[in-house]
Motif scaffolding. Structure first.
Motif, PDB file in Angstrom:
ATOM      1  N   PRO A  95       0.813  -1.220   0.000  1.00  0.00           N
ATOM      2  CA  PRO A  95       0.000   0.000   0.000  1.00  0.00           C
ATOM      3  C   PRO A  95       0.846   1.269   0.000  1.00  0.00           C
ATOM      4  CG  PRO A  95      -0.025  -1.029   2.158  1.00  0.00           C
ATOM      5  CD  PRO A  95       0.683  -1.982   1.252  1.00  0.00           C
ATOM      6  N   ALA A  96       0.408   2.218  -0.797  1.00  0.00           N
ATOM      7  CA  ALA A  96       1.098   3.509  -0.844  1.00  0.00           C
ATOM      8  C   ALA A  96       0.791   4.305   0.415  1.00  0.00           C
ATOM      9  CB  ALA A  96       0.647   4.277  -2.077  1.00  0.00           C
ATOM     10  N   SER A  97       1.676   5.215   0.727  1.00  0.00           N
ATOM     11  CA  SER A  97       1.484   6.129   1.851  1.00  0.00           C
ATOM     12  C   SER A  97       1.736   7.541   1.357  1.00  0.00           C
ATOM     13  CB  SER A  97       2.475   5.788   2.968  1.00  0.00           C
ATOM     14  OG  SER A  97       2.698   6.905   3.794  1.00  0.00           O
ATOM     15  N   PRO A  98       1.031   8.539   1.899  1.00  0.00           N
ATOM     16  CA  PRO A  98       1.281   9.910   1.441  1.00  0.00           C
ATOM     17  C   PRO A  98       2.584  10.491   1.963  1.00  0.00           C
ATOM     18  CG  PRO A  98      -0.391   9.886   3.153  1.00  0.00           C
ATOM     19  CD  PRO A  98      -0.071   8.453   2.848  1.00  0.00           C
ATOM     20  N   VAL A  99       3.235   9.824   2.904  1.00  0.00           N
ATOM     21  CA  VAL A  99       4.411  10.438   3.529  1.00  0.00           C
ATOM     22  C   VAL A  99       5.724   9.716   3.248  1.00  0.00           C
ATOM     23  CG1 VAL A  99       3.150  11.596   5.365  1.00  0.00           C
ATOM     24  CG2 VAL A  99       3.847   9.232   5.689  1.00  0.00           C
ATOM     25  N   GLN A 100       5.702   8.429   2.988  1.00  0.00           N
ATOM     26  CA  GLN A 100       6.945   7.689   2.768  1.00  0.00           C
ATOM     27  C   GLN A 100       6.734   6.638   1.691  1.00  0.00           C
ATOM     28  OE1 GLN A 100       7.919   6.294   6.832  1.00  0.00           O
ATOM     29  NE2 GLN A 100       9.985   6.993   6.424  1.00  0.00           N
ATOM     30  N   SER A 101       7.792   6.379   0.926  1.00  0.00           N
ATOM     31  CA  SER A 101       7.699   5.338  -0.092  1.00  0.00           C
ATOM     32  C   SER A 101       7.598   3.968   0.579  1.00  0.00           C
ATOM     33  CB  SER A 101       8.927   5.375  -1.003  1.00  0.00           C
ATOM     34  OG  SER A 101      10.066   4.967  -0.268  1.00  0.00           O
ATOM     35  N   LEU A 102       7.160   2.978  -0.188  1.00  0.00           N
ATOM     36  CA  LEU A 102       7.067   1.615   0.331  1.00  0.00           C
ATOM     37  C   LEU A 102       8.447   1.122   0.784  1.00  0.00           C
ATOM     38  CD1 LEU A 102       5.337  -0.929   0.773  1.00  0.00           C
ATOM     39  CD2 LEU A 102       5.802  -1.550  -1.612  1.00  0.00           C
ATOM     40  N   SER A 103       9.461   1.384  -0.019  1.00  0.00           N
ATOM     41  CA  SER A 103      10.808   0.902   0.337  1.00  0.00           C
ATOM     42  C   SER A 103      11.306   1.572   1.612  1.00  0.00           C
ATOM     43  CB  SER A 103      11.783   1.127  -0.819  1.00  0.00           C
ATOM     44  OG  SER A 103      11.893   2.495  -1.113  1.00  0.00           O
ATOM     45  N   ASP A 104      11.036   2.863   1.777  1.00  0.00           N
ATOM     46  CA  ASP A 104      11.495   3.550   2.996  1.00  0.00           C
ATOM     47  C   ASP A 104      10.815   2.981   4.234  1.00  0.00           C
ATOM     48  OD1 ASP A 104      13.170   5.161   1.580  1.00  0.00           O
ATOM     49  OD2 ASP A 104      11.909   6.954   1.679  1.00  0.00           O
ATOM     50  N   ARG A 105       9.539   2.630   4.091  1.00  0.00           N
ATOM     51  CA  ARG A 105       8.828   2.087   5.260  1.00  0.00           C
ATOM     52  C   ARG A 105       9.301   0.670   5.577  1.00  0.00           C
ATOM     53  NH1 ARG A 105       3.171   2.236   3.473  1.00  0.00           N
ATOM     54  NH2 ARG A 105       4.026   2.798   1.467  1.00  0.00           N
ATOM     55  N   ILE A 106       9.556  -0.135   4.550  1.00  0.00           N
ATOM     56  CA  ILE A 106      10.060  -1.490   4.813  1.00  0.00           C
ATOM     57  C   ILE A 106      11.480  -1.430   5.370  1.00  0.00           C
ATOM     58  CG2 ILE A 106      10.775  -3.626   3.649  1.00  0.00           C
ATOM     59  CD1 ILE A 106       8.262  -3.372   1.922  1.00  0.00           C
ATOM     60  N   ALA A 107      12.232  -0.426   4.957  1.00  0.00           N
ATOM     61  CA  ALA A 107      13.606  -0.284   5.452  1.00  0.00           C
ATOM     62  C   ALA A 107      13.640   0.026   6.947  1.00  0.00           C
ATOM     63  CB  ALA A 107      14.324   0.816   4.674  1.00  0.00           C
ATOM     64  N   ILE A 108      12.532   0.507   7.499  1.00  0.00           N
ATOM     65  CA  ILE A 108      12.497   0.721   8.955  1.00  0.00           C
ATOM     66  C   ILE A 108      12.669  -0.615   9.667  1.00  0.00           C
ATOM     67  CG2 ILE A 108      11.028   1.433  10.888  1.00  0.00           C
ATOM     68  CD1 ILE A 108       9.742   3.476   8.936  1.00  0.00           C
ATOM     69  N   TYR A 109      12.078  -1.661   9.098  1.00  0.00           N
ATOM     70  CA  TYR A 109      12.259  -3.004   9.672  1.00  0.00           C
ATOM     71  C   TYR A 109      13.599  -3.601   9.246  1.00  0.00           C
ATOM     72  CZ  TYR A 109      11.861  -8.112   9.724  1.00  0.00           C
ATOM     73  OH  TYR A 109      12.117  -9.443   9.875  1.00  0.00           O
ATOM     74  N   LEU A 110      13.913  -3.512   7.959  1.00  0.00           N
ATOM     75  CA  LEU A 110      15.163  -4.122   7.470  1.00  0.00           C
ATOM     76  C   LEU A 110      16.324  -3.149   7.668  1.00  0.00           C
ATOM     77  CD1 LEU A 110      13.964  -5.993   4.248  1.00  0.00           C
ATOM     78  CD2 LEU A 110      14.576  -6.966   6.461  1.00  0.00           C
ATOM     79  N   SER A 111      16.635  -2.866   8.914  1.00  0.00           N
ATOM     80  CA  SER A 111      17.800  -2.028   9.251  1.00  0.00           C
ATOM     81  C   SER A 111      18.040  -2.159  10.753  1.00  0.00           C
ATOM     82  CB  SER A 111      17.537  -0.567   8.865  1.00  0.00           C
ATOM     83  OG  SER A 111      16.436  -0.047   9.576  1.00  0.00           O
ATOM     84  N   PRO A 112      19.295  -1.972  11.188  1.00  0.00           N
ATOM     85  CA  PRO A 112      19.552  -1.993  12.631  1.00  0.00           C
ATOM     86  C   PRO A 112      18.807  -0.855  13.332  1.00  0.00           C
ATOM     87  CG  PRO A 112      21.578  -2.188  11.352  1.00  0.00           C
ATOM     88  CD  PRO A 112      20.493  -1.797  10.396  1.00  0.00           C
TER      89      PRO A 112
END
Lengths: 294, 138
Positions: A95-112
């Motif tokens: 799902p799209a978000s008005p504030v962050q790209s999909l990759s940026d939001r998934i990167a919150i999980y896939l990152s230290p």
């Protein structure tokens, strides 16, 4: 298309002897098309064993269709072996978000500190796509998404191939603020996506007696699932996204409630379980069980 | 900018569905126009000022709805549809507020304050317009 259920638990993985019949892994389905393409619905913890199977099979292209980014639908992504094999094409839809790209939001999980490997360091070829609100062709199927009532941006998916249709609404509260049985269909969340589907996998997190304590949490109870399915004229209903506090006996009690409500065809209501298979083709719909897991 | 859910009588988009449920649970008069310019809902609170239930009214074009209301400035100067708050929200896609006079189906002329705003989805697609209004007695 051939569907395999690799996880059907909601909210949190719940392994143990009390959930052994229906499984403890969170949401993940593998849909294998006649073209050979793999569509993976959600990336819950069931994605880990699925990834082992796909990696052993040498699959080099997968499409991961995320309904939303709550952790029970995302946590398996970091443990999905094909993601770490160079040359594998991994298409992630969500799902799209008005504030962050999909990759940026998934990167919150896939990152230290939540995960040791950064998304940018994943060796496979990962491409991100916003949800297909208009139908797109993937392999031999057409795939379409629609935004639905849950908490935060959330979609459901409809997959059609060869005249058969599968609809996946694992986290959905269409009854919020309304009495679903007599509510206009056109004003019902998810209706247009689910209409006339051969198989509907739908959120059934709560018993009817539990729902009043969870209004607005984004999930459905048995009454709502059956009323929604009847309104949408679906062929078969699979109760999905089992509450982690429900043991196997609790789930079978919910199934009895659901079948009692859908009196016209109670045999067309089932509980999702890990290892369940669903085959949809010109001959109709057949439910079965996987013989063995990787 | 894309527009979604155009056309009366069809399935509604999620933002419109949620807006309707909000309206249905409020005592503030509210009506909804979809992205195609059709009046698709008004709540019970609005019925008192419009003079007819939405069940009786049914879906109609926003243009017809505006004509029925005979919208004017408080001094009686007619207001073009696109200059009403709902018109500004629909055509210019920005919020708008204005004091107007309107006549309901009951024939009563009322002074109302009207606020309207467009509904944009998560990728800026247009879903319709929400309009709230209340009688000022002025």
């Amino acid at each position: 298309m051939d569907v395999g259920v690799w996880g059907c638990r909601g909210s949190l993985a719940a392994p143990g002897p009390e959930t052994i019949r229906y499984g403890g892994n969170t949401s993940c389905l593998d849909v294998v098309l006649s073209s050979g393409h793999h569509l993976i619905l959600d990336a819950g913890t069931g994605m880990r064993p699925l990834g082992v199977m796909l990696d052993n099979a040498g699959v080099d292209e997968v499409h991961v269709l995320l309904t939303h980014l709550h952790l029970d639908h995302l946590q398996g992504l970091g443990f999905f072996r094909p993601l770490f094999r160079p040359g594998v094409a991994v298409h992630v839809w969500g799902p799209a978000s008005p504030v962050q790209s999909l990759s940026d939001r998934i990167a919150i999980y896939l990152s230290p500190p939540l995960f040791p490997v950064r998304l940018a360091d994943i060796p496979s070829d990962v491409t991100f796509h916003d949800e297909p609100l208009e139908a797109v062709a993937i392999g031999s199927a057409t795939v379409r998404a629609a935004k639905v009532t849950h908490q935060g941006p959330t979609v459901g998916y409809r997959i059609e191939e060869g005249g058969a249709s599968l609809v996946y609404l694992p986290d959905h509260e269409p009854s919020l603020g309304v009495t679903l049985a007599n509510h206009p269909a056109d004003w019902t969340s998810g209706y247009e996506l689910a209409c006339d589907a051969d198989v509907l996998l739908h959120d059934a997190q709560y018993g009817d007696d539990e729902y009043p304590r969870h209004v607005g949490w984004g999930h459905s109870c048995v009454e709502h699932v059956v009323d929604f399915a009847a309104k949408a004229n679906v062929g078969n209903v699979v109760l999905f996204h089992h509450d982690p506090y429900h043991d196997d006996d609790d789930l079978e009690h919910l199934l009895v409630q659901a079948r009692a409500r859908w009196t016209s065809a109670p045999e067309r209501v089932r509980l999702a379980c890990e290892g369940m298979t669903i085959t949809l083709d010109a001959n109709g719909v057949a439910f079965g069980a996987q013989a063995a897991r990787a | 900018m894309r527009a979604v859910g155009e056309g009366a009588g069809g399935p509604k988009s999620l933002p419109l569905i949620l807006a309707r449920e909000l309206a249905a649970n409020l005592a503030t008069p509210m009506f909804l126009i979809d992205a195609g310019g059709t009046l698709v809902y008004y709540n019970d609170a609005a019925e008192g000022l419009i003079g007819r239930s939405f069940g009786e009214q049914g879906e109609i074009s926003a243009g017809q709805f505006g004509e029925m209301l005979q919208l004017t400035e408080p001094d009686g100067t007619p207001v073009r549809r696109r200059d009403t708050p709902a018109g500004v929200a629909f055509f210019q896609r920005c919020p708008s507020h204005r004091v107007l006079q309107a006549t309901g189906y009951d024939g009563v002329r009322r002074t109302v304050e009207v606020t309207a705003y467009p509904l944009f989805g998560t990728t800026d697609e247009m879903h319709g317009v929400v309009t709230v209004f209340w009688e000022t007695g002025g």
